[in-house]
Each structure stands twice: as C-alpha cells, then as structure tokens.
Design an enzyme around this catalytic site. Structure first.
Site, PDB file in Angstrom:
ATOM      1  N   THR A  87       0.864  -1.189   0.000  1.00  0.00           N
ATOM      2  CA  THR A  87       0.000   0.000   0.000  1.00  0.00           C
ATOM      3  C   THR A  87       0.900   1.238   0.000  1.00  0.00           C
ATOM      4  OG1 THR A  87      -0.141  -0.152   2.424  1.00  0.00           O
ATOM      5  CG2 THR A  87      -1.970  -1.067   1.140  1.00  0.00           C
ATOM      6  N   THR A 123      -1.096  -2.577   5.707  1.00  0.00           N
ATOM      7  CA  THR A 123      -1.417  -1.346   6.420  1.00  0.00           C
ATOM      8  C   THR A 123      -2.366  -0.532   5.550  1.00  0.00           C
ATOM      9  OG1 THR A 123       0.731  -1.354   7.505  1.00  0.00           O
ATOM     10  CG2 THR A 123      -0.469   0.730   7.480  1.00  0.00           C
ATOM     11  N   GLU A 154       0.111  -5.650  10.944  1.00  0.00           N
ATOM     12  CA  GLU A 154       1.415  -6.253  11.247  1.00  0.00           C
ATOM     13  C   GLU A 154       2.306  -5.228  11.938  1.00  0.00           C
ATOM     14  OE1 GLU A 154       4.408  -5.340   9.770  1.00  0.00           O
ATOM     15  OE2 GLU A 154       3.622  -3.887   8.321  1.00  0.00           O
ATOM     16  N   PHE A 252      14.179   3.470  20.087  1.00  0.00           N
ATOM     17  CA  PHE A 252      13.916   4.512  19.091  1.00  0.00           C
ATOM     18  C   PHE A 252      14.399   5.898  19.544  1.00  0.00           C
ATOM     19  CE2 PHE A 252      11.243   1.059  17.848  1.00  0.00           C
ATOM     20  CZ  PHE A 252      11.281   1.075  16.461  1.00  0.00           C
ATOM     21  N   CYS A 263       7.558   1.572   5.910  1.00  0.00           N
ATOM     22  CA  CYS A 263       6.426   1.792   6.816  1.00  0.00           C
ATOM     23  C   CYS A 263       6.335   3.217   7.349  1.00  0.00           C
ATOM     24  CB  CYS A 263       6.502   0.803   7.984  1.00  0.00           C
ATOM     25  SG  CYS A 263       6.205  -0.914   7.511  1.00  0.00           S
TER      26      CYS A 263
END
Length: 474
Positions: A87, A123, A154, A252, A263
């Site tokens: 996507t 997604t 996911e 992160f 993503c």
C-alpha cells in the site's frame, strides 16, 4: 492444522506465510508477479531477511509451504485468506494507494466458493475493512457464499521480522464479526502473546498510531541532538539517561539520519492525510516529517563545512539500505545524500553488505547518475583516496573496522558518522576530523560576572555509571 492463503509475497506476506507454515499450518502464498513466484519455486528468496531463506526451504521440503500465481489454487479450501499486498503512498498528498488491496479483494471474490475469513494484513487507511467487504460482496461469483473480514495489522521490523512474528508484543484483531476474530485469534494462540480484540476501525488506527509515535520519538531525539550539538551535550548519553525512565523507554532514541523504509514514511504521511481529510490540523505529524527530511541534509552540511566545495571530491558512503539487516532501499537516506553530493560535483564510492543490487536499481529509478557512483566490495575499497566517508547504515561490520587502515587509505581523513557508531574522542585521537550527530564536546562554558570572586573547581571528567541496588557511592 489450518489451511491458509496469503496474497502477496513481499516482506509482510512472505514472512507471514512462512512463519504460519513453520507453526504447522498448510500455507499457499499467491502473487501475480510470475517472476517472483518462479524464483521462490527455485528456492530463491527475492528479499533479504535474516533466517527467512532457511525457514522457507525447511517448510517447502515439509510440504507445508507452496507458491502459485493462481488465486483459484491458493484459495482452494482455505479457511483464512490474508491480504498482504503493498500500500504505497498515492499521488494525492500522502494518501495510501489502495489499488493492490482492491485488486486482491476483487480476485478473491471471483474465486471464492466457500466460507472464509479474509484478513487485512496490509497497512490500510481507517475504513478499509468496509471497502474490502463491499468489493468482495459486489464481485462475488457465487452470491450464496458468506465471508467475514478481520483487520490484523502487522508490526514487523525489517531485519528482525521472523523474531517479531514469533515473539510479538501483541496481536491486534478488529472486526464486526467477533466469531471470525476469535477464529483468527486461535491461529496466534501458540505464540502466547496478548491478543487485543476490538472494532475494525480501532484496529486499523492502532497500526498508524503506533508507527507515528515511533517516528515521533526518532524525530524528537534528532531535534534534541541538534540542541546538544550547539550546547556541548552528548545526545547518546542524554538518550541513555532518558531511557531509564520507564515512561519514556530507550527504544527509538538513537539520533542519526532519521527514519526510512516501507512503513514509517508512508504511514505518517497517510495518517496526516487522513487527519487533513477529517478537517483537522495534524501539526505534530507535519513537524515529524519535516525534521526527518532536514536530518538527511545535516550530514551533507557537515561535509561542506569541512571540505568547502565538493567539486571533484571523492565521498565514501558506508551503507546504502535504509537500515541494517535488510536490502530495502525504500526511502533510504543514502539516496538523498548521494543525489546531493553528486549534484555538487562529487564522485561517490559506496558499499553495502547486501543492498548493492537493490541500491543500483533504486538509483536508476531516482535518476541518480550511476557513472558518478562506484560500487565497492568492502569498506576498505571505499576508503581508497576518499576525501571523506559518511556512515549511513549501522551495519555491525562497520563497528569493527580497522580505522587506522581506513585513515591511511584516505586522501583526507574526514569521517561523518551519521549513525553515531564511533566514539568522537577515539576517532580524533586516530587522526580523523570527526563529526557525529549531536555529539557535544563537553559542558558549555559558564561566564561569571567580573565582580564575582567565586572560584569554581575544575569539572571532573565523568563517565556513566549505573549504581545497582546495594552498591555504595565511593
């Protein structure tokens, strides 16, 4: 054992299908790209993911994993049908391109001849479950066939996808048909992970909100890094100090070149687009994206500040993939950096342990002049007669290089560490002109008024020490 069909053999589809097969299910992966299926049938894996090739081979030999271009073959007797197609960002202000999901839904409808649970693994924007339901209901070749749609987003990290699938933090399931959602939950029970059951819109939003939050942490620490650099603080130590706070966490908070891949970039853009469409003003999401783009330019600015003109300079690039342990070049910082330095007249010598071919293809698509880029076979070849080296991807092998040899091979020992994998003092002691991201040189100077006669003792040289329970300060 359940009969499962997975539509799409990209990162998500191939990992999902292979892991379900490894759990003992009978899985058929479907893809309309004939070349990709032919390669998989020959035992060739079209993507790089640690451990995936071995797992595919094991399950193919066991007869649990199959590949086909035929929807009819893949759907035959399947109880569960996962849609795991791409996507990408569409042409409209960051919206998700749903054409592949919609195509998969139509082709499922044309071949479905029995009850099945259809699971959105891709997604997809909030409300996509309704879109898939409507398409399948409209195009069913047999209107008497019933089905249910479940959202199961996911949360796989490229480079650790198998581990993430088999040891998930949580499994999210959303549907208006709770019986169908419970059937999908049963597939995941062997993983002993928390399972969240909710409505389909909320499940779809959990995915976007999760990725947007992680992207925000990355952009936040990168903005802090720039402040650290101006004030003399060390962002790596700042991140460690922050990370011990359980409310914040260490993950992160690594300052560097920002996020990339398949993503975070598209999901943050898509969420901002959804907010705009809803009449909102997502200020934070826009700031996250702007900071991320600025971060890539930062290393080139550092390079120019040291070398001056880049014309006829040779710039080494260590790492091309957007992150270590993958060959994925989608939204890779290396592409922007190479485009900018070659645009200023520099030549590039580049090396990546696995992404050489995908990088070459990505550069061709991006219009980067390949005659200005030399692909090298190792890091030492990159260093030969280089005027500077930029660390772009934090591959482990780059952390154990013989840096004295690297320095001796270079024409000018300039090192721009875009991933902060080296210690500044050590690199300077080896003779490098070193620049990291947010690596301060020490406390900022304090100027006392002339009338203040207070004499301050020299500040001690500090090293980070964690005092455990029962330890004493000495």
């Amino acid at each position: 054992m359940s009969k499962i069909c997975v539509i799409g053999t990209g990162y998500v589809g191939l990992v999902t299908g292979t892991c379900f097969a490894d759990m003992g299910n009978d899985v058929t992966c479907v893809d309309i790209v004939e070349e990709k299926i032919a390669r998989l049938k020959r035992g060739e894996v079209p993507i790089y993911e640690p451990g995936l090739a071995e797992m595919i081979a094991r399950n193919v030999r066991a007869g649990r994993l199959h590949f086909t271009t035929s929807y009819r073959e893949g759907l035959a007797d399947s109880e569960f049908i996962f849609i795991a197609v791409n996507t990408p960002t569409g042409s409209t202000q960051g919206s998700a391109d749903m054409r592949y999901v919609e195509m998969a839904a139509r082709m499922i409808a044309e071949e479905l001849d029995h009850y099945a649970v259809i699971i959105n693994k891709s997604t997809v924007p909030v409300g996509s479950g309704d879109v898939v339901t409507r398409i399948i209901r409209t195009h069913l070749a047999r209107p008497d066939v019933s089905f249910a749609v479940v959202s199961n987003p996911e949360f796989l990290r490229e480079g650790a996808a198998i581990q993430d699938f088999l040891n998930p933090d949580r499994v999210v399931l959303g549907s208006s048909d709770m019986e169908a959602a419970h059937r999908v939950a049963a597939l995941y029970l062997p993983l002993r992970a928390p399972i969240i059951m909710t409505d389909i819109y909320t499940a779809e939003m959990i995915k976007y909100a999760s990725n947007a939050f992680l992207a925000t942490k990355i952009s936040f620490i990168n903005e802090i890094a720039q402040i650290c650099e101006r004030l003399g603080a060390d962002v790596k130590e700042v991140a460690v100090g922050m990370g011990y706070d359980k409310r914040i966490g260490r993950a992160f908070l690594d300052a560097g070149l920002g996020y990339g891949g398949s993503c975070f970039p598209k999901d943050v853009r898509a969420l901002a687009h959804m907010a705009d469409e809803a009449g909102l003003h997502p200020q934070l999401l826009h700031a996250v994206m702007e900071i991320n783009q600025d971060q890539r330019r930062l290393v080139v600015d550092k390079l120019v500040s040291i070398l001056g003109s880049l014309r006829n300079a040779t710039i080494g690039i260590l790492g091309l993939a957007f992150k270590a342990n993958t060959d994925d070049m989608r939204e890779a910082p290396s592409l922007d950096i190479i485009r900018w330095v070659t645009g200023q007249g520099a030549l590039v010598r580049a090396y990546d342990p696995v992404a050489r071919e995908t990088a070459r293809q990505a550069m061709e698509r991006e219009g980067i002049r390949l005659d200005l880029v030399t692909f090298c076979s190792n890091a030492y070849e990159v260093a030969e007669q280089a005027d500077a080296i930029i660390i772009v991807t934090d591959w482990n092998e780059f952390k154990s290089l013989d840096m004295v040899q690297i320095r001796n091979l270079m024409r000018r020992p300039v090192l721009i560490d875009g991933r902060n994998i080296y210690e500044p003092r050590e690199m300077v002691s080896l003779g490098f002109t070193y620049r990291g991201i947010g690596r301060g040189t020490g406390p900022a100077a304090t100027v006392l008024p002339a009338s203040d006669s207070t004499t301050l003792p020299p500040a001690p040289t500090c090293e980070r020490t964690l005092i455990g329970e029962g330890d004493e300060y000495r």
